[in-house]
Design a protein around this motif. Structure first.
Motif, PDB file in Angstrom:
ATOM      1  N   ILE A  87       0.842  -1.197   0.000  1.00  0.00           N
ATOM      2  CA  ILE A  87       0.000   0.000   0.000  1.00  0.00           C
ATOM      3  C   ILE A  87       0.879   1.249   0.000  1.00  0.00           C
ATOM      4  O   ILE A  87       1.671   1.462   0.912  1.00  0.00           O
ATOM      5  N   ILE A  88       0.691   2.053  -1.033  1.00  0.00           N
ATOM      6  CA  ILE A  88       1.370   3.341  -1.144  1.00  0.00           C
ATOM      7  C   ILE A  88       0.316   4.425  -0.902  1.00  0.00           C
ATOM      8  O   ILE A  88      -0.659   4.529  -1.642  1.00  0.00           O
ATOM      9  N   VAL A  89       0.506   5.192   0.142  1.00  0.00           N
ATOM     10  CA  VAL A  89      -0.405   6.276   0.473  1.00  0.00           C
ATOM     11  C   VAL A  89       0.020   7.523  -0.287  1.00  0.00           C
ATOM     12  O   VAL A  89       1.200   7.865  -0.329  1.00  0.00           O
ATOM     13  N   ILE A  90      -0.963   8.169  -0.867  1.00  0.00           N
ATOM     14  CA  ILE A  90      -0.733   9.413  -1.584  1.00  0.00           C
ATOM     15  C   ILE A  90      -1.488  10.503  -0.842  1.00  0.00           C
ATOM     16  O   ILE A  90      -2.677  10.344  -0.565  1.00  0.00           O
ATOM     17  N   THR A  91      -0.797  11.577  -0.502  1.00  0.00           N
ATOM     18  CA  THR A  91      -1.467  12.614   0.279  1.00  0.00           C
ATOM     19  C   THR A  91      -0.934  14.013  -0.040  1.00  0.00           C
ATOM     20  O   THR A  91       0.231  14.168  -0.362  1.00  0.00           O
ATOM     21  N   ALA A  92      -1.826  14.958   0.065  1.00  0.00           N
ATOM     22  CA  ALA A  92      -1.433  16.359  -0.013  1.00  0.00           C
ATOM     23  C   ALA A  92      -1.348  16.940   1.398  1.00  0.00           C
ATOM     24  O   ALA A  92      -0.939  18.074   1.579  1.00  0.00           O
ATOM     25  N   ALA A  93      -1.722  16.124   2.378  1.00  0.00           N
ATOM     26  CA  ALA A  93      -1.725  16.582   3.772  1.00  0.00           C
ATOM     27  C   ALA A  93      -0.308  16.870   4.240  1.00  0.00           C
ATOM     28  O   ALA A  93       0.602  16.085   4.010  1.00  0.00           O
ATOM     29  N   ALA A  94      -0.148  17.977   4.897  1.00  0.00           N
ATOM     30  CA  ALA A  94       1.175  18.368   5.377  1.00  0.00           C
ATOM     31  C   ALA A  94       1.482  17.763   6.745  1.00  0.00           C
ATOM     32  O   ALA A  94       2.631  17.719   7.158  1.00  0.00           O
ATOM     33  N   SER A  95       0.477  17.282   7.440  1.00  0.00           N
ATOM     34  CA  SER A  95       0.669  16.806   8.800  1.00  0.00           C
ATOM     35  C   SER A  95       1.378  15.452   8.848  1.00  0.00           C
ATOM     36  O   SER A  95       0.889  14.472   8.293  1.00  0.00           O
ATOM     37  N   PRO A  96       2.526  15.400   9.529  1.00  0.00           N
ATOM     38  CA  PRO A  96       3.196  14.114   9.686  1.00  0.00           C
ATOM     39  C   PRO A  96       2.368  13.131  10.512  1.00  0.00           C
ATOM     40  O   PRO A  96       2.531  11.926  10.388  1.00  0.00           O
ATOM     41  N   LEU A  97       1.452  13.628  11.330  1.00  0.00           N
ATOM     42  CA  LEU A  97       0.595  12.750  12.131  1.00  0.00           C
ATOM     43  C   LEU A  97      -0.323  11.912  11.247  1.00  0.00           C
ATOM     44  O   LEU A  97      -0.566  10.735  11.520  1.00  0.00           O
ATOM     45  N   ASP A 152      -0.063   7.910  11.097  1.00  0.00           N
ATOM     46  CA  ASP A 152      -1.246   7.104  11.374  1.00  0.00           C
ATOM     47  C   ASP A 152      -1.468   6.068  10.273  1.00  0.00           C
ATOM     48  O   ASP A 152      -1.741   4.903  10.554  1.00  0.00           O
ATOM     49  N   ALA A 153      -1.329   6.491   9.021  1.00  0.00           N
ATOM     50  CA  ALA A 153      -1.508   5.563   7.895  1.00  0.00           C
ATOM     51  C   ALA A 153      -0.465   4.450   7.931  1.00  0.00           C
ATOM     52  O   ALA A 153      -0.775   3.283   7.680  1.00  0.00           O
ATOM     53  N   MET A 154       0.760   4.799   8.273  1.00  0.00           N
ATOM     54  CA  MET A 154       1.822   3.798   8.342  1.00  0.00           C
ATOM     55  C   MET A 154       1.559   2.815   9.487  1.00  0.00           C
ATOM     56  O   MET A 154       1.748   1.610   9.331  1.00  0.00           O
ATOM     57  N   LYS A 155       1.101   3.301  10.610  1.00  0.00           N
ATOM     58  CA  LYS A 155       0.785   2.432  11.744  1.00  0.00           C
ATOM     59  C   LYS A 155      -0.346   1.464  11.405  1.00  0.00           C
ATOM     60  O   LYS A 155      -0.386   0.347  11.907  1.00  0.00           O
ATOM     61  N   LYS A 156      -1.263   1.916  10.563  1.00  0.00           N
ATOM     62  CA  LYS A 156      -2.413   1.087  10.204  1.00  0.00           C
ATOM     63  C   LYS A 156      -2.085   0.070   9.112  1.00  0.00           C
ATOM     64  O   LYS A 156      -2.921  -0.766   8.802  1.00  0.00           O
ATOM     65  N   GLY A 157      -0.881   0.168   8.532  1.00  0.00           N
ATOM     66  CA  GLY A 157      -0.487  -0.870   7.584  1.00  0.00           C
ATOM     67  C   GLY A 157       0.009  -0.415   6.235  1.00  0.00           C
ATOM     68  O   GLY A 157       0.325  -1.248   5.388  1.00  0.00           O
ATOM     69  N   ALA A 158       0.091   0.888   5.998  1.00  0.00           N
ATOM     70  CA  ALA A 158       0.651   1.357   4.729  1.00  0.00           C
ATOM     71  C   ALA A 158       2.141   1.024   4.688  1.00  0.00           C
ATOM     72  O   ALA A 158       2.806   1.000   5.724  1.00  0.00           O
ATOM     73  N   ASN A 159       2.650   0.761   3.507  1.00  0.00           N
ATOM     74  CA  ASN A 159       4.064   0.437   3.356  1.00  0.00           C
ATOM     75  C   ASN A 159       4.924   1.664   3.071  1.00  0.00           C
ATOM     76  O   ASN A 159       6.096   1.699   3.423  1.00  0.00           O
TER      77      ASN A 159
END
Length: 108
Positions: free
Chosen positions: A62-72, A76-83
């Motif tokens: 899983i590759i998460v794509i985001t425009a969000a600037a927040s490292p939180l 969170d996405a990485m903790k939930k299982g994103a690679n």
């Protein structure tokens, strides 16, 4: 459409318009190797989707794509299982290499 055009010639692609559709696609296609997942989307946000996908498929990269600037949000996405994650605007060369490497690792 841009990513679909980029990968369509080399890979089988599934496109979801929201998190609910994405989860349904993963449930029906357990052989999916790589998933690109936005954090902000209608129906189900990316973090929730990642958690649910991990209950269905532990192998998909899983590759998460985001425009969000927040490292939180990313954390969170990485903790939930994103690679891995990528910030928008995307570096297409880096994304292509990441997808190819994920596929090679799964096949090996």
């Amino acid at each position: 459409k841009g990513l679909s055009r980029l990968f369509a010639d080399d890979y089988t692609m599934y496109k979801a318009h929201n998190g609910i559709e994405a989860l349904d696609i993963v449930k029906k296609n357990q052989d999916i190797t790589v998933m690109l997942c936005d954090i902000m989307m209608p129906g189900m946000e990316g973090g929730e989707l990642i958690e649910k996908i991990r209950t269905e498929n532990k192998e998909v990269y899983i590759i998460v794509i985001t425009a969000a600037a927040s490292p939180l949000i990313v954390c969170d996405a990485m903790k939930k299982g994103a690679n891995y994650y990528m910030r928008k605007p995307l570096n297409i060369s880096q994304l292509e290499a990441m997808v190819q490497n994920a596929i090679k690792a799964r096949v090996a």
